[in-house]
Structures are given as structure tokens and as C-alpha cells.
Write a protein that holds these residues in place. Sequence first.
Motif: not given
Length: 187
Positions: A157-164
Motif C-alpha cells: 500500500v505505502f511502498g514507493a516502488d510502484h513499478e513492482t
Amino acid sequence: MEGRFFAGQLLIAMPGIGDPRFERAVILVCAHDSQHALGVAVNRPVDGLTVPDLLERLEIKSEIKAPADLVLMGGPVERERGFVVHTDDYRAEHSLDISAGVALTATRDVLEAMAAGDGTPRLALLALGYAGWGAGQLENEIKDNVWLSCDADEALVFGADHETKWTRALAKLGVDPERLSFTAGRA
């Protein structure tokens, strides 16, 4: 599936969803009942728009150097309206509980709290717009293999690695995206 609601779950778009707005989308279902469902995509950054940029545009003075988190495109409905998904250590009068530990607030006060720098909410993401479904629509899309669902966790939900996020959400289910078919079948 009757009577099962998905609030607090993540929806994972299946390949070949047929709508580019949702291709490889991971959506946190924020509210779901027999009449409607509302979700916010957690992996669709708006190019070049950060939280500090948006706070400045809204003339909200930040007491801290706000992290350069990207603003997300939450969905195609009301794209000019902001929604903040956050940990429930912050509460406003109109906050909506999503699941244990997670809430949604769509009022300016949560942005002011983020800018104040007092540590609440501990984690947050800012999204513009939302995804919405009418009565029975989400349930039918799940039956038609448009979406998979899994439990939400803070990293997804909150992680910054949107690509994965899409691949990691599938991995939670033990699904290898290379083995997914673009067509659905019925046994």
C-alpha cells in the motif's frame, strides 16, 4: 461470492483487462457494500507531481521537508479530488476506516497534518481520483476474472516502488505473471 465484501483487500488487474486505465493496476478497496465499491490505485504515479509540489499548490505551509513522494492517480472518477490513504494513528471527523490500521481521509486537514511534521500519520499516500463500482459490478468483474484479490500489507500500500507492486501483489498469491493467460476460461 454472495455477501463477500472486499474492503481492505487489494485488487490486482489481470492481463488483458481491456481498459488502459487499469492495466497492471493494484487497487486498495476502501469501501464495499451491496450498493457500491470505492478503491484507490496504489501503484500509478502522476508524472512529475510530488506531495510537496501539491502542498505548495494548495498553499499548505510545511513545517518539515516533506518527502518527495509521488502523487498517485487513484482512479478515473473525480480526478481533481484528493484522497489520502493513511495509517490510523491519524483520525479526522470524516476519516473512513478501511481495515485494521488503515484509514482514508478526503479533507484538507489530513494534508495539514502531513505538513505539520508531528509524525501522524506515520504512513500516507496521496491520490487524485478513485475507482468506483455500482451495485454488484465489482463482484461480477471478479467472477469474470478481471481482478484477483489479496490481503493488503504496508509495503504494497505505502511502498514507493510502484513499478513492482503489481508483480509483488501477484507473488503474494503465488502467481507468476509470466504464466498468466490473457484469456479466461470456465471449467
